[in-house]
Scaffold this active site. Structure first.
Site, PDB file in Angstrom:
ATOM      1  N   CYS A 186      17.087   5.493  10.444  1.00 17.59           N
ATOM      2  CA  CYS A 186      18.266   5.793   9.631  1.00 17.59           C
ATOM      3  C   CYS A 186      17.830   6.416   8.311  1.00 17.59           C
ATOM      4  CB  CYS A 186      19.097   4.551   9.341  1.00 17.59           C
ATOM      5  SG  CYS A 186      20.536   4.962   8.332  1.00 17.59           S
ATOM      6  N   GLY A 244      25.319  17.542  14.504  1.00 16.45           N
ATOM      7  CA  GLY A 244      26.234  18.556  15.006  1.00 16.45           C
ATOM      8  C   GLY A 244      25.498  19.656  15.749  1.00 16.45           C
ATOM      9  N   GLY A 264      25.390   4.763   5.712  1.00 15.73           N
ATOM     10  CA  GLY A 264      24.494   3.704   5.239  1.00 15.73           C
ATOM     11  C   GLY A 264      24.638   2.402   6.008  1.00 15.73           C
ATOM     12  N   LEU A 265      24.790   2.524   7.337  1.00 12.83           N
ATOM     13  CA  LEU A 265      24.779   1.346   8.213  1.00 12.83           C
ATOM     14  C   LEU A 265      25.852   0.318   7.873  1.00 12.83           C
ATOM     15  CD1 LEU A 265      20.922   0.788   8.583  1.00 12.83           C
ATOM     16  CD2 LEU A 265      22.472   1.743  10.284  1.00 12.83           C
ATOM     17  N   GLY A 283      21.285  14.985  19.854  1.00 11.19           N
ATOM     18  CA  GLY A 283      21.186  15.876  18.698  1.00 11.19           C
ATOM     19  C   GLY A 283      21.983  17.133  18.985  1.00 11.19           C
ATOM     20  N   LYS A 285      14.683   4.336  18.812  1.00 17.56           N
ATOM     21  CA  LYS A 285      15.325   5.592  18.385  1.00 17.56           C
ATOM     22  C   LYS A 285      14.562   6.193  17.215  1.00 17.56           C
ATOM     23  CE  LYS A 285      19.824   7.481  16.951  1.00 17.56           C
ATOM     24  NZ  LYS A 285      21.276   7.196  16.835  1.00 17.56           N
ATOM     25  N   ASN A 296      26.262  12.994   7.071  1.00 16.63           N
ATOM     26  CA  ASN A 296      26.858  11.702   6.763  1.00 16.63           C
ATOM     27  C   ASN A 296      25.842  10.841   6.048  1.00 16.63           C
ATOM     28  OD1 ASN A 296      26.039   8.992   8.232  1.00 16.63           O
ATOM     29  ND2 ASN A 296      25.595  10.675   9.658  1.00 16.63           N
ATOM     30  N   ILE A 338      17.069  12.842  18.977  1.00 19.02           N
ATOM     31  CA  ILE A 338      16.660  12.638  17.607  1.00 19.02           C
ATOM     32  C   ILE A 338      17.799  12.017  16.797  1.00 19.02           C
ATOM     33  CG2 ILE A 338      14.988  14.533  17.518  1.00 19.02           C
ATOM     34  CD1 ILE A 338      17.126  16.281  16.162  1.00 19.02           C
ATOM     35  N   ASN A 339      17.440  11.192  15.822  1.00 19.04           N
ATOM     36  CA  ASN A 339      18.408  10.781  14.819  1.00 19.04           C
ATOM     37  C   ASN A 339      18.699  12.030  13.959  1.00 19.04           C
ATOM     38  OD1 ASN A 339      19.932   9.330  12.837  1.00 19.04           O
ATOM     39  ND2 ASN A 339      18.771   7.479  13.304  1.00 19.04           N
TER      40      ASN A 339
END
Lengths: 300, 244
Positions: free
Chosen positions: A131, A218, A72-73, A244, A166, A69, A192-193
């Protein structure tokens, strides 16, 4: 159920399951499907000082066992989140919620956190320094120990609520960043991001995502997440929230065995909106299978 | 919105790559025409959003074009197999504002959702004109279905191999009170420019979730950003902002 209870930075949760930011909106879409008060808590959509539309579309690309994805916040900005979204959230969710915050400058983070600090329902501030989908912000703070520490200090100065930082997996040494946040006063670390990823359309020979790259999430990233949670949890003395690729009760237990005190579930909410409810319902039977009496006994 | 299991009753080819699938299951959440369903397929991570072609008390009909792995997998399925379907997604078309002579403009795989819409408009006693656009004669489908329910139906093909030569905008009737359209974006833009009344457009976008949670399909409109999956897929003409 007592055996599912966990403590996260001094707040007791009925269970460790937390829908991750960006996959659960402000809760009310999911509240149409089930009573979201069964959740431990949830982390609401990443909030910034100013409103953001986010990136151009396409923002989504499918992958084997996952997705990319580049939203973009997108969010209406902290004032509107407090004025419009939180009142709606309050109607369907009656527990402390995790407020996810992002920014483009250290002052942005402090501004947004100071406003959210005044909101009674906010239990924790999850500060996103990771991000991958915005330029000049987000991840740039999370890839450098000094910058991550500076954001942590700025946020800690404006709030008395627990601050969970995060972290991004897109770094060479995540442990040094986690330790820098701990030293700067962070009450917890979540990770994790998403992993920075990319797909190319064979027909057009161009990136599928309009923003070229995006965050890969995923089940495919689960082993990477377990490894990083393990590394960080064994290096810091503050609670770690693992995430994650988590999609089953077994994954939740594995994350906790790696050292997580609580576990976030992200992308899977988008393909199976009932996944968190099902995980919570399945946990006791899976715990029985592996001889786990209480989740607290899994704590490091 | 609901997630439930459906059983395939029929899955037949209408053209060389367009299929009609009839699914039996709980259709209670499917109300307005122009809404869509999101189908989970084994081995693929994201669901596949497909527009609703028709419903009755126990069945859902979809018409889909094979464009990749997911729709390819669907085309190979047979009667008796089951699919997990999320139903009742999107806002759908509003029939209340159509006037007494609505015009329906469909292009290619944008044609299917207009069928349920046409049925409802006819049931409301309205005179319904339909223009269906395809590239070539061998791609034409659904023409007879629209005629059978009493729509004044015209087909246009880009190469002139069937019906009117040209695009749907080359075959507009002289009079209509309102329009509804679904099709590829270049067609929607042409419809936007050519039509003389207000109308409703159904848009397509790559989606993550299909129910408003992920912000994967947002677009700008005159009234702020909207999520194609939740606030759309239908937008009214006056709120549309085309991408540069």
């Amino acid at each position: 159920m007592e055996r599912l209870k966990v403590d996260l930075c001094g707040i007791e949760m009925d269970n460790p399951v937390i829908p991750a930011s960006g996959t659960f909106g402000y809760g009310y879409e999911f509240a149409e499907l089930y009573d979201i008060n069964v959740l431990g808590t949830f982390s609401f959509k990443g909030t910034t000082k100013e409103p953001r539309f986010g990136n151009p579309t396409p923002r989504i690309a499918e992958c084997t066992s996952g997705m990319i994805n580049a939203v973009g916040l997108q969010n209406p900005g902290v004032e509107k989140v407090i004025g419009t979204e939180l009142p709606k959230l309050k109607k369907c969710f009656h527990k402390p919620v995790m407020a996810n915050v992002s920014g483009f400058a250290i002052d942005d983070y402090a501004y947004t956190c100071a406003l959210l600090d005044k909101e009674e329902q906010v239990g924790w501030l999850e500060v996103n320094v990771s991000c991958p989908n915005v330029h000049g912000g987000g991840m740039s703070f999370g890839t450098n120990p000094e910058a991550a520490a500076a954001v942590t200090r700025a946020v800690k100065a404006v709030t008395t609520k627990p601050v969970i930082v995060k972290l991004s997996p897109n770094v060479t040494d995540i442990v040094s960043i986690a330790k820098a946040c701990e030293e700067a006063g962070a009450d917890g670390i979540s990770l994790i991001n998403t992993l920075l990823g990319m797909r190319i359309d064979l027909k057009t020979r161009k990136p599928v995502i309009a923003n070229t790259m995006g965050g890969f999430s995923g089940p495919a990233i689960f082993p990477v997440a377990v490894r990083m949670v393990y590394q960080v949890a064994h290096a810091v003395n503050i609670p770690v929230v693992g995430m994650g690729g988590v999609s089953t009760a077994e994954d939740v237990l594995e994350m906790m065995m790696a050292g997580a005190k609580a576990v976030e579930v992200g992308a899977q909410n988008l393909v199976d909106p009932f996944v968190c409810k099902n995980i919570i319902e399945n946990l006791p039977a899976v715990m029985d299978k592996y001889g786990i009496k209480t989740l607290k006994e899994l704590a490091l | 919105m609901k997630v439930s299991m459906f059983t395939i009753r029929e899955n037949t080819a209408l053209t060389k790559n367009v299929y009609r699938m009839v699914l039996e299951g709980d259709v209670s959440e499917i109300t307005r025409p122009g809404t869509f369903v999101n189908i989970r397929l084994s081995g693929l991570y994201l669901r596949r959003p497909i527009s609703v072609n028709d419903t009755d008390e126990t069945t859902l009909t979809i018409i889909y074009k094979v464009v990749g792995k997911g729709t390819g997998q669907m085309a190979a399925m047979t009667a008796g197999e089951e699919l997990e379907v999320m139903t009742g997604l999107g806002n759908g078309y509003d029939t209340a504002v159509s006037g007494d002579h609505p015009l329906l403009l469909g292009g290619g795989v944008g044609v299917p959702p207009l069928y349920k819409l046409a049925k409802e408009l006819i049931a409301q006693g309205k005179k319904v004109s339909v223009v269906l656009g395809f590239n070539t004669a061998d791609e034409v489908f659904c023409e007879e279905e629209f005629k059978a329910i009493g729509c004044d139906t015209v087909v246009a093909t880009a190469d002139g191999s069937y019906g009117v030569k040209g695009f749907v905008t080359d075959a507009l009737p002289e009079e209509y009170t309102y329009f509804y359209t679904c099709g590829p974006e270049p067609m929607l833009k042409a419809v936007y420019k050519t039509t003389t009344t207000s109308g409703q457009f159904s848009f397509e976008e790559r989606m993550g979730c299909g129910f408003g949670a992920c912000m994967g399909c947002s677009c700008h409109t005159v009234t702020g950003y909207k999520r194609i999956c939740k606030d759309g897929p239908v937008l009214v003409k006056e709120e549309i902002l085309w991408n540069a």
